[in-house]
Each structure stands twice: as structure tokens, then as C-alpha cells.
Design a protein around this motif. Structure first.
Motif, PDB file in Angstrom:
ATOM      1  N   ARG A   1       0.772  -1.479   0.124  1.00  0.00           N
ATOM      2  CA  ARG A   1      -0.079   0.067  -0.002  1.00  0.00           C
ATOM      3  C   ARG A   1       0.770   1.211   0.034  1.00  0.00           C
ATOM      4  O   ARG A   1       0.520   2.190  -0.521  1.00  0.00           O
ATOM      5  N   LYS A   2       1.902   1.113   0.776  1.00  0.00           N
ATOM      6  CA  LYS A   2       2.869   2.350   0.776  1.00  0.00           C
ATOM      7  C   LYS A   2       3.454   2.713  -0.579  1.00  0.00           C
ATOM      8  O   LYS A   2       3.866   3.742  -1.042  1.00  0.00           O
ATOM      9  N   ARG A   3       4.072   1.404  -1.242  1.00  0.00           N
ATOM     10  CA  ARG A   3       4.598   1.776  -2.663  1.00  0.00           C
ATOM     11  C   ARG A   3       3.487   2.084  -3.536  1.00  0.00           C
ATOM     12  O   ARG A   3       3.940   3.081  -4.294  1.00  0.00           O
ATOM     13  N   LEU A   4       2.397   1.761  -3.594  1.00  0.00           N
ATOM     14  CA  LEU A   4       1.448   2.183  -4.255  1.00  0.00           C
ATOM     15  C   LEU A   4       1.009   3.736  -4.301  1.00  0.00           C
ATOM     16  O   LEU A   4       1.015   4.452  -5.154  1.00  0.00           O
TER      17      LEU A   4
ATOM     18  N   GLY B   1      -2.256   9.603  -2.983  1.00  0.00           N
ATOM     19  CA  GLY B   1      -3.395   9.130  -2.267  1.00  0.00           C
ATOM     20  C   GLY B   1      -3.111   8.939  -0.839  1.00  0.00           C
ATOM     21  O   GLY B   1      -1.693   8.785  -0.506  1.00  0.00           O
ATOM     22  N   ASP B   2      -3.697   8.594  -0.025  1.00  0.00           N
ATOM     23  CA  ASP B   2      -3.336   8.121   1.361  1.00  0.00           C
ATOM     24  C   ASP B   2      -3.308   6.564   1.302  1.00  0.00           C
ATOM     25  O   ASP B   2      -3.873   6.084   0.658  1.00  0.00           O
ATOM     26  N   VAL B   3      -2.493   6.232   2.535  1.00  0.00           N
ATOM     27  CA  VAL B   3      -2.686   4.684   2.546  1.00  0.00           C
ATOM     28  C   VAL B   3      -3.582   4.255   3.240  1.00  0.00           C
ATOM     29  O   VAL B   3      -3.796   4.750   4.621  1.00  0.00           O
ATOM     30  N   PRO B   4      -4.452   3.675   2.910  1.00  0.00           N
ATOM     31  CA  PRO B   4      -5.877   3.146   3.623  1.00  0.00           C
ATOM     32  C   PRO B   4      -5.557   2.426   4.736  1.00  0.00           C
ATOM     33  O   PRO B   4      -4.527   1.553   4.807  1.00  0.00           O
ATOM     34  N   GLU B   5      -6.168   2.426   5.796  1.00  0.00           N
ATOM     35  CA  GLU B   5      -6.223   1.627   7.040  1.00  0.00           C
ATOM     36  C   GLU B   5      -6.281   0.211   6.875  1.00  0.00           C
ATOM     37  O   GLU B   5      -6.111  -0.804   7.346  1.00  0.00           O
TER      38      GLU B   5
ATOM     39  N   PRO C   1      -4.472   2.096  -2.368  1.00  0.00           N
ATOM     40  CA  PRO C   1      -4.924   3.587  -2.316  1.00  0.00           C
ATOM     41  C   PRO C   1      -5.862   3.954  -3.806  1.00  0.00           C
ATOM     42  O   PRO C   1      -5.814   3.345  -4.603  1.00  0.00           O
ATOM     43  N   GLN C   2      -6.786   4.859  -3.329  1.00  0.00           N
ATOM     44  CA  GLN C   2      -7.660   5.122  -4.204  1.00  0.00           C
ATOM     45  C   GLN C   2      -7.267   5.387  -5.801  1.00  0.00           C
ATOM     46  O   GLN C   2      -7.624   4.979  -7.088  1.00  0.00           O
ATOM     47  N   PRO C   3      -6.121   6.138  -5.784  1.00  0.00           N
ATOM     48  CA  PRO C   3      -5.853   6.652  -7.072  1.00  0.00           C
ATOM     49  C   PRO C   3      -5.139   5.102  -7.873  1.00  0.00           C
ATOM     50  O   PRO C   3      -5.229   5.168  -9.148  1.00  0.00           O
TER      51      PRO C   3
END
Length: 87
Positions: free
Chosen positions: A17-20, A26-30, A35-37
Motif C-alpha cells: 500500500r505504501k509503494r502504491l 493518495g493516502d495509505v488506507p487503514e 490507495p484509491q488513485p
């Protein structure tokens, strides 16, 4: 953040998630979601001419990595799994 060469040699231990989020914004989702983008980008590719024929996760990974060469295997796999499930 783990470097690409280190990930190739020692295995990728970074949260995909961090790499994406780094690549697409975008934010890193919980939750365990990209991420949405990144999801929007993947959905656009899957709706495209080449993406409509994709039925397997491997084919989606190949499409994503061809479209974005900086995308590593672990984040591409995570994105493909989620994008195909959301289809």
C-alpha cells in the motif's frame, strides 16, 4: 523505505500500500485495500482494449507492470488481486 535492489536480493518486505501510494498518490488506507488513485488507474487499464480480455491475476500483473515499469511484483500482485475483485 526498502530500495528496489534490496527487494530483489532479500525479498520485498515493504507494505505494498505504501509503494502504491508513492507511485500513484493518495493516502495509505487503514484497511487492506490499495490507495484509491491506484485502484482508479488499474480499473481504467482493465476497462481498456487490452484489459477487457484479462481473466487471471497473472495477466493483470503483466498488464500493470507493462504500463508502469516502476511497479514491483508485490504491489502489482496486491493491486491485481483487489482490482479484479472489484471488477
Amino acid at each position: 523505505m526498502q530500495g528496489r535492489a534490496s527487494a530483489l536480493v532479500f525479498g520485498d518486505r515493504e507494505d505494498p500500500r505504501k509503494r502504491l501510494a508513492e507511485l500513484f498518490g493518495g493516502d495509505v488506507p487503514e484497511a487492506a485495500q490499495p490507495p484509491q488513485p491506484a485502484m482508479d488507474w488499474a480499473a481504467d487499464l482493465l476497462r481498456g482494449t487490452a484489459g477487457r480480455q484479462i481473466t487471471t491475476q497473472l495477466e493483470a500483473i503483466r498488464l500493470f507492470r507493462a504500463a508502469e515499469p516502476r511497479l514491483g511484483l508485490k504491489p502489482a500482485t496486491f493491486l491485481a488481486k483487489n482490482a479484479l475483485a472489484a471488477r
